[in-house]
Structure formats: C-alpha cells, structure tokens
Motif scaffolding. Structure first.
Motif, mmCIF file in Angstrom:
data_model
loop_
_atom_site.group_PDB
_atom_site.id
_atom_site.type_symbol
_atom_site.label_atom_id
_atom_site.label_comp_id
_atom_site.label_asym_id
_atom_site.label_seq_id
_atom_site.Cartn_x
_atom_site.Cartn_y
_atom_site.Cartn_z
ATOM 1 N N GLY A 296 -26.954 50.825 -14.982
ATOM 2 C CA GLY A 296 -25.579 51.309 -15.052
ATOM 3 C C GLY A 296 -24.601 50.223 -15.460
ATOM 4 N N GLU A 297 -24.810 49.001 -14.960
ATOM 5 C CA GLU A 297 -23.919 47.898 -15.322
ATOM 6 C C GLU A 297 -24.079 47.517 -16.785
ATOM 7 O OE1 GLU A 297 -23.471 45.480 -11.110
ATOM 8 O OE2 GLU A 297 -25.270 45.209 -12.327
ATOM 9 N N LEU A 298 -25.293 47.623 -17.319
ATOM 10 C CA LEU A 298 -25.498 47.350 -18.739
ATOM 11 C C LEU A 298 -24.726 48.346 -19.604
ATOM 12 C CD1 LEU A 298 -29.309 46.518 -18.812
ATOM 13 C CD2 LEU A 298 -27.502 45.048 -19.694
ATOM 14 N N LEU A 299 -24.874 49.622 -19.298
ATOM 15 C CA LEU A 299 -24.173 50.637 -20.079
ATOM 16 C C LEU A 299 -22.663 50.526 -19.903
ATOM 17 C CD1 LEU A 299 -26.504 53.712 -19.424
ATOM 18 C CD2 LEU A 299 -26.510 52.147 -21.381
ATOM 19 N N ASP A 300 -22.224 50.252 -18.671
ATOM 20 C CA ASP A 300 -20.788 50.081 -18.434
ATOM 21 C C ASP A 300 -20.257 48.865 -19.189
ATOM 22 O OD1 ASP A 300 -18.273 50.646 -16.763
ATOM 23 O OD2 ASP A 300 -18.701 48.552 -16.264
ATOM 24 N N GLY A 301 -21.037 47.786 -19.242
ATOM 25 C CA GLY A 301 -20.612 46.614 -19.985
ATOM 26 C C GLY A 301 -20.477 46.899 -21.470
ATOM 27 N N ALA A 302 -21.391 47.728 -22.009
ATOM 28 C CA ALA A 302 -21.292 48.085 -23.427
ATOM 29 C C ALA A 302 -20.044 48.910 -23.699
ATOM 30 C CB ALA A 302 -22.542 48.864 -23.847
ATOM 31 N N VAL A 303 -19.764 49.884 -22.833
ATOM 32 C CA VAL A 303 -18.564 50.711 -23.006
ATOM 33 C C VAL A 303 -17.305 49.862 -22.834
ATOM 34 C CG1 VAL A 303 -17.264 52.655 -22.070
ATOM 35 C CG2 VAL A 303 -19.749 52.812 -22.297
ATOM 36 N N THR A 304 -17.316 48.968 -21.854
ATOM 37 C CA THR A 304 -16.156 48.108 -21.619
ATOM 38 C C THR A 304 -15.896 47.196 -22.812
ATOM 39 O OG1 THR A 304 -16.610 48.137 -19.245
ATOM 40 C CG2 THR A 304 -15.148 46.407 -20.050
ATOM 41 N N THR A 305 -16.965 46.707 -23.435
ATOM 42 C CA THR A 305 -16.801 45.866 -24.620
ATOM 43 C C THR A 305 -16.091 46.617 -25.736
ATOM 44 O OG1 THR A 305 -18.811 44.613 -24.088
ATOM 45 C CG2 THR A 305 -18.027 44.520 -26.353
ATOM 46 N N VAL A 306 -16.526 47.845 -25.988
ATOM 47 C CA VAL A 306 -15.891 48.645 -27.045
ATOM 48 C C VAL A 306 -14.446 48.963 -26.679
ATOM 49 C CG1 VAL A 306 -16.027 50.800 -28.342
ATOM 50 C CG2 VAL A 306 -18.129 49.621 -27.691
ATOM 51 N N ARG A 307 -14.208 49.221 -25.398
ATOM 52 C CA ARG A 307 -12.849 49.592 -24.979
ATOM 53 C C ARG A 307 -11.890 48.407 -25.025
ATOM 54 N NH1 ARG A 307 -10.877 49.396 -19.950
ATOM 55 N NH2 ARG A 307 -12.977 49.166 -19.095
ATOM 56 N N ARG A 308 -12.334 47.233 -24.575
ATOM 57 C CA ARG A 308 -11.451 46.072 -24.548
ATOM 58 C C ARG A 308 -11.220 45.482 -25.934
ATOM 59 N NH1 ARG A 308 -13.165 42.354 -19.309
ATOM 60 N NH2 ARG A 308 -12.758 43.930 -17.699
ATOM 61 N N HIS A 309 -12.236 45.546 -26.761
ATOM 62 C CA HIS A 309 -12.138 44.947 -28.100
ATOM 63 C C HIS A 309 -12.217 46.039 -29.159
ATOM 64 C CE1 HIS A 309 -12.713 40.873 -26.379
ATOM 65 N NE2 HIS A 309 -13.552 41.474 -25.561
ATOM 66 N N TRP A 310 -11.523 47.138 -28.910
ATOM 67 C CA TRP A 310 -11.663 48.287 -29.791
ATOM 68 C C TRP A 310 -11.125 48.012 -31.185
ATOM 69 C CZ3 TRP A 310 -7.361 50.560 -31.936
ATOM 70 C CH2 TRP A 310 -6.129 50.257 -31.353
ATOM 71 N N ARG A 311 -10.085 47.191 -31.297
ATOM 72 C CA ARG A 311 -9.550 46.913 -32.630
ATOM 73 C C ARG A 311 -10.610 46.225 -33.498
ATOM 74 N NH1 ARG A 311 -5.094 45.900 -29.337
ATOM 75 N NH2 ARG A 311 -3.228 47.116 -29.856
ATOM 76 N N THR A 312 -11.224 45.191 -32.965
ATOM 77 C CA THR A 312 -12.225 44.461 -33.741
ATOM 78 C C THR A 312 -13.489 45.291 -33.929
ATOM 79 O OG1 THR A 312 -11.389 42.368 -32.872
ATOM 80 C CG2 THR A 312 -13.583 42.358 -33.839
ATOM 81 N N ALA A 313 -13.994 45.887 -32.828
ATOM 82 C CA ALA A 313 -15.255 46.634 -32.905
ATOM 83 C C ALA A 313 -15.139 47.835 -33.832
ATOM 84 C CB ALA A 313 -15.678 47.078 -31.502
ATOM 85 N N LEU A 314 -14.069 48.603 -33.690
ATOM 86 C CA LEU A 314 -13.917 49.788 -34.520
ATOM 87 C C LEU A 314 -13.589 49.438 -35.965
ATOM 88 C CD1 LEU A 314 -12.070 52.293 -32.163
ATOM 89 C CD2 LEU A 314 -14.510 52.042 -32.618
ATOM 90 N N THR A 315 -12.856 48.346 -36.187
ATOM 91 C CA THR A 315 -12.582 47.930 -37.564
ATOM 92 C C THR A 315 -13.872 47.603 -38.299
ATOM 93 O OG1 THR A 315 -10.387 47.072 -36.989
ATOM 94 C CG2 THR A 315 -11.410 46.223 -39.000
ATOM 95 N N LEU A 316 -14.739 46.831 -37.632
ATOM 96 C CA LEU A 316 -16.013 46.457 -38.253
ATOM 97 C C LEU A 316 -16.913 47.666 -38.442
ATOM 98 C CD1 LEU A 316 -16.713 43.160 -36.275
ATOM 99 C CD2 LEU A 316 -15.855 43.372 -38.605
ATOM 100 N N SER A 317 -17.077 48.459 -37.375
ATOM 101 C CA SER A 317 -18.001 49.599 -37.462
ATOM 102 C C SER A 317 -17.466 50.684 -38.387
ATOM 103 C CB SER A 317 -18.257 50.173 -36.067
ATOM 104 O OG SER A 317 -17.052 50.599 -35.470
ATOM 105 N N LEU A 318 -16.149 50.847 -38.451
ATOM 106 C CA LEU A 318 -15.582 51.870 -39.326
ATOM 107 C C LEU A 318 -15.831 51.532 -40.793
ATOM 108 C CD1 LEU A 318 -13.918 54.488 -39.340
ATOM 109 C CD2 LEU A 318 -11.860 53.087 -39.525
ATOM 110 N N GLY A 319 -15.640 50.263 -41.164
ATOM 111 C CA GLY A 319 -15.908 49.872 -42.535
ATOM 112 C C GLY A 319 -17.366 50.064 -42.915
#
Length: 385
Positions: free
Chosen positions: A84-107
């Motif tokens: 659960g902590e692994l999955l929560d950490g992955a979601v938290t990473t996307v949520r906290r760094h959404w500008r960078t993560a979504l910019t890269l993944s969207l392109g």
C-alpha cells in the motif's frame, strides 16, 4: 551532472544489516546507533525530570515510549515499504509533481497515439485477421523508443521526489540524456529476451501449420508447448524489471544493470510480480474507464457503428481521433504512475537488502542520528543541494 548521493552502487554504501532489518509491517526505528535506555518522562514533566510517584512513565501510554517514526523527506518513509505504501508513494509522486510528470508523459503520449493512428491508416484492415498484430509490429520501434524515454525522464522525477527535492522537465532531461542510448539498448534487449522465448516456443506450431497437413490433435499439443513458454517470458520480465532504475540511478552499464536486477529480485520474485501485476491492473482499469466513454461519444457523434466497432479497418478517422484523445489522457495518467511504481520497488528492495535508507536520509539532509525531532515528527531540514 554530478552524482546524486544515495544512489551509489552497494560497493560504496554501508554493508547490509543482515538480521537487524525489521519486517515491513513492523514499526520501523530510525537508522542510527541505539540510545542508552532512559526513563520516559510523563506528559506533565519537563525533560530531565522523573515522573511523579504513581504515574506511569510516558503518561497515559502504559507501554512507555512508542517507536519513533521513520524519516520521510519526500513521498515515502525511509524504511521497508508495504504494498500500500508503494502504491501510495507512486500516486503521491504524480500528485506532488504533476506539472513535470504530466508534461513529460503528455508529450510522449501524443507521439505514441499519433504513431498508432498512422499505423492504423497504413495497414487499413487490408491484412484481415492479422491487422492488429501487424499494426502492433509497425508501432513497436516507436513504442520501444518512447518507453525508454519515459522511463529515463520519470525515473529522475521519482528519485528527486523520494529525497523531497523539486524537479522540472528541463532538469529531468539534463539528468536523463546521457543514459538514453544505454536505456534504449536495455529496453530492446529485455523485450527481445522475453519475446524471443515465446517465439521459440511457438515456432514448432508455426512450422507445422506451414506444412499444410496438420491435424487438430497435433496442433493442440504444439500450441500447449508454446503456451508453456509464456510463464518463462513473464519470469524473465520480472527478473530484469529493476534493471532500468539500476542503470539510471547507479549509472551502471547494461550488463551490470541486468545483474543488479537479478540480485535484487532474487528471493522476492513473487512480491515484485504481485506489485507489478496490481499496478498494471489499476492502469488498465483507468484506461478502460476513459476508452469506453470515448467510444460511446464517437458513436453518438456518428463516427461509426456498433457493428464495426471492434474492426480497426472499418473505423472512421473521427473515431480514431476520439479514441486517440482518450488514449492520450489515459497514458498521461498511467505512464508516470507505472514508472513511479518501478522505481519505488527498486528503492524498497535496496532498503531491505542494502540499508539504502541510511544513504537516502543523508542525501536528503536529515541528521544521521535519529532523523526526527523529540516529538517523533519527521525532521523538516531542507535538503542539501
């Protein structure tokens, strides 16, 4: 680029603490030398004073001191993690760094879906039942390149998130660029390794059918032999699933990264397999939750009919565009999540086997002794750069 502290290979880090690592579900103590036993002060006493007569040490807690919390400079606590902590950490990473993560993944998703539409139009259903397979083969070079690019960039984002440090898309590109060719080679090698095993298993069936004089019983037996290679391919994929983070973060070569993944997964294959499978299922659910409504919208807009919905060769360009938009959104959400899960599994395995949590605490700027304040809260010392 300077090497980020905490990601060195085991030869430069502290030796494993065999026999002292608590289980993942146990309250984790903060790394560091044990302090001498002391009487726990009561709630109404000041430090250095003993508890009044008749008062249980530690106030209303009959068990005295509670276990100190593990330091958490970033998206995960620095200790062995539960699923659960692994999955929560992955979601938290996307949520906290959404500008960078979504910019890269969207392109990356836009390029991927553009390649998918081009492949559909190129094949255009002219190959009958083999259309989907040939479309996938036509997309394979682009898929491998985009997968390597996404893994490289998002691994940098996750590694910074674990240390509680900000990262921009430019930072991720500068850190990942020197390793891109090696990571592309690693991606191609692991893909060919698993796909080659399956192809080898089904070669007798393909050759027997090519002869033109097959019997159903013999074909069924050869198909069963081919299916036996599928678990072998899956075993290889999980065994080498941590090679990409090892290559990126430890700056290893391709062969050394494969060896590192093999050693980290050894003895934990089923656990790694379960985490990867669960994350894949979640990603598929998210993708279907977006794809099904998109196809319904396409039908409402008159871009196709239910009869030819599953036939790629009969879909209109409008339906392909609607589905591609849904695929872009789904990929933009699931790609950083899957990348984060892979990196966090790698970190968790190194924490369990090589005491990486100590190195990460130092790299994040946390005190080596304790890492928490006297109230048990995680230390908020800014990370050193």
């Amino acid at each position: 680029m300077t090497d980020t502290p905490g990601w060195a290979s085991p030869s430069s880090s502290e030796p494993p603490r065999d026999g002292t690592r608590p289980p993942a579900d146990a309250p984790a103590a903060v790394p560091g030398p044990s302090a001498p036993p002391q009487a726990a002060p009561g709630w109404n006493t000041r430090p250095g004073q003993s508890a009044p007569a008749g008062q249980t040490p530690g106030g209303p807690n009959p068990y005295g001191w509670s276990a100190p919390r593990s330091p958490r400079p970033g998206v995960i606590p620095l200790r062995p993690l539960s699923v659960g902590e692994l999955l929560d950490g992955a979601v938290t990473t996307v949520r906290r760094h959404w500008r960078t993560a979504l910019t890269l993944s969207l392109g990356i998703a836009v390029v991927d879906q553009a390649g998918a539409i081009a492949s559909e139009l190129l094949v255009n259903g002219r190959t009958g039942a083999s259309t989907q397979l040939l479309t996938l083969l036509a997309r394979m070079p682009v898929l491998l390149l985009l997968n390597a690019l996404a893994t490289a960039l998002l691994t940098v984002v996750v590694s910074r998130a674990v240390l509680g440090r900000p990262v921009t898309a430019g930072d991720a590109w500068r850190d990942a660029r020197p390793r891109l060719l090696q990571l592309l080679g690693l991606t191609v090698l692991t893909t060919l390794m698993s796909a080659g095993v399956v192809l080898l298993g089904f070669t007798p069936l393909l050759g027997y059918r090519a002869g033109g004089s097959g019997t159903p019983g013999t074909e069924a037996l050869l198909a069963f032999v081919g299916l036996l290679t599928v678990p072998v391919a899956g075993w290889l994929l999980i065994r080498y699933s941590l090679a990409a983070p090892a290559l990126m973060l430890e700056k290893q070569g391709v062969v050394t990264a494969l060896s590192r993944s093999r050693r980290l997964v050894r003895g934990s294959w089923w656990r790694v397999f379960g985490i990867v499978l669960l994350s894949k299922v979640l990603s598929v659910v998210i993708g279907m939750a977006l794809l099904i409504p998109a196809r319904f919208i396409g039908l409402v807009l008159g871009f196709g009919s239910i009869d030819n919905l599953e036939d790629p060769g009969k879909q209109s360009i409008g339906m392909l565009v609607v589905v591609a938009v849904a695929g872009i959104i789904a990929s933009a959400l699931t790609t950083p999540f899957m990348a984060a899960v892979g990196v966090l599994v790698y970190i968790d395995q190194r924490i369990r086997r090589e005491a990486l949590d100590i190195e990460l605490a130092r790299a994040a700027g946390l005190p080596e002794q304790g890492g928490t304040d006297w109230n048990g809260r995680a230390d908020q010392t800014p990370a050193r750069r």
